[in-house]
Design a protein around this motif. Sequence first.
Motif, short mmCIF file in Angstrom:
data_model
loop_
_atom_site.label_atom_id
_atom_site.label_comp_id
_atom_site.label_asym_id
_atom_site.label_seq_id
_atom_site.Cartn_x
_atom_site.Cartn_y
_atom_site.Cartn_z
N UNK A 176 0.85 -1.19 0.00
CA UNK A 176 0.00 0.00 0.00
C UNK A 176 0.89 1.24 0.00
N UNK A 177 0.31 2.37 -0.40
CA UNK A 177 1.06 3.62 -0.34
C UNK A 177 1.37 3.92 1.13
N UNK A 178 2.61 4.23 1.42
CA UNK A 178 2.98 4.45 2.84
C UNK A 178 4.11 5.46 2.94
N UNK A 179 3.82 6.60 3.52
CA UNK A 179 4.84 7.61 3.80
C UNK A 179 4.94 7.69 5.31
N UNK A 180 5.95 7.04 5.85
CA UNK A 180 6.04 6.89 7.31
C UNK A 180 5.97 8.24 8.03
N UNK A 181 4.95 8.42 8.86
CA UNK A 181 4.89 9.70 9.59
C UNK A 181 5.86 9.68 10.77
N UNK A 182 6.53 10.79 10.95
CA UNK A 182 7.53 10.90 12.02
C UNK A 182 7.32 12.19 12.80
N UNK A 183 7.74 12.17 14.06
CA UNK A 183 7.74 13.40 14.87
C UNK A 183 9.16 13.96 14.90
#
Length: 395
Positions: free
Chosen positions: A189-196
């Motif tokens: 799946x489309x996945x742009x890892x969210x980060x803090x």
Amino acid sequence: MATGISPPSGRKRNGGVVSYNLEYHGKMPQREVLKIEPTEGRTVNIGETRDRLLYGDNLGILLSLLQDKSVCGRVRCVYIDPPYATSMAFVDRDVQHAYSDTLEGAAYIEFLRRRLIVLRELLADDGSIFVHLDQNMAFEAKIIMDEVFGRCNFRNFITRAKCNPKNYTRRQFGNVSDYILFYTKNGESVWHRPCLRWKPDRMREEYPCVDQATGRRYKKVPLHAPGTRNGETGTAWKGRMPPAGKHWQYRPSKLEQLDRAGEIYWSPSGNPRRKVYFDARKGIPIQDIWLGLKDAHNQNIRVTGYPTEKNFDLLRRIIRATTNPGDWVVDCFCGSGTTLEAARELGRNFIGIDNSDPAISASVRRLASGREKMGDFVGKNKSSVSRPAQTTLFE
Ligand SMILES: C[S@@+](CC[C@H](N)C(=O)[O-])C[C@H]1O[C@@H](n2cnc3c(N)ncnc32)[C@H](O)[C@@H]1O
């Protein structure tokens, strides 16, 4: 922390097959659900745009979207925040009826399941779906989603802190969490890892070492993982076997490559560890407990004044992580349009559906005014609230 040993070659338990079902009266076979008569709903005028806001019962409208080649099989992200089976009626700040949440038990589950079956068809092969619920029905919905999407496509059971701590007088812990079930249609799946972003103190604590030659900050992590292997990762590297009961995380050829690139730390006693550089990290990857995304605690400080309006940044996080600009985002319980506005701000296209007049009005107002707070519109002359150039809501 318990460390389980995963089977060689990453095989999934049961191959992801669900060997149980939630059975109840009135459960319609999936193929019958897809044969239910579609209905068009009414298109709400939101100006010249590819986006769509539709008024009406979402099941029929979703079924009608199956005939639309520009949408069916192309939706990259679905987020829904349906009724939660609370047996309550919700009113907006004007004390105007917004929607009723009166379905319970089997009727509620089947209501949700039918919509999930159609939403699955609308999703692209690399699409994702998020279903937001509370403790009332989240567990039953998980079983239904395992059935509709396949257990192997389950990604997360996200816990969100929805409000400030409560001073309960009842003999139980205060409930401040709700849940978001995250599934994908397939494995990829489309996945742009969210980060803090890192806070400096935390960064220094987690990455305590500094490379003398380059000044780069790093931490040391083990090069081996639990479980034995018969293949290359279970063999000797530079004359060293992995510790008993473990295997190398990489093949010897990759370990060699890392060592040449200066990415391996050798302890004085000759033990190799991997150097993980701080500057190679995007940030702190977000995990499955979401804090800092509470909903507004009263309707006065909500954006639209619509009951159950969700946190805008929550929607931004979901959409950013699972879509690309220009993708379709669908919310068929769109309420005040939080998902729609977040999609628009991020350059995605949306389809929003709701069957409540106040919800459609709130969505229209929000799409016209963006994130400007509108909760205070109560008591004021409503005509002073900016709206898109529209004479009627519906075309
Ligand atoms: C929990 S609220 C959604 C709130 C929304 N997430 C927001 O941020 O404002 C649920 C919404 O589902 C809508 N709804 C319930 N049943 C529906 C149906 N059968 N078809 C379309 N909308 C429905 C209600 O009118 C209500 O606005």
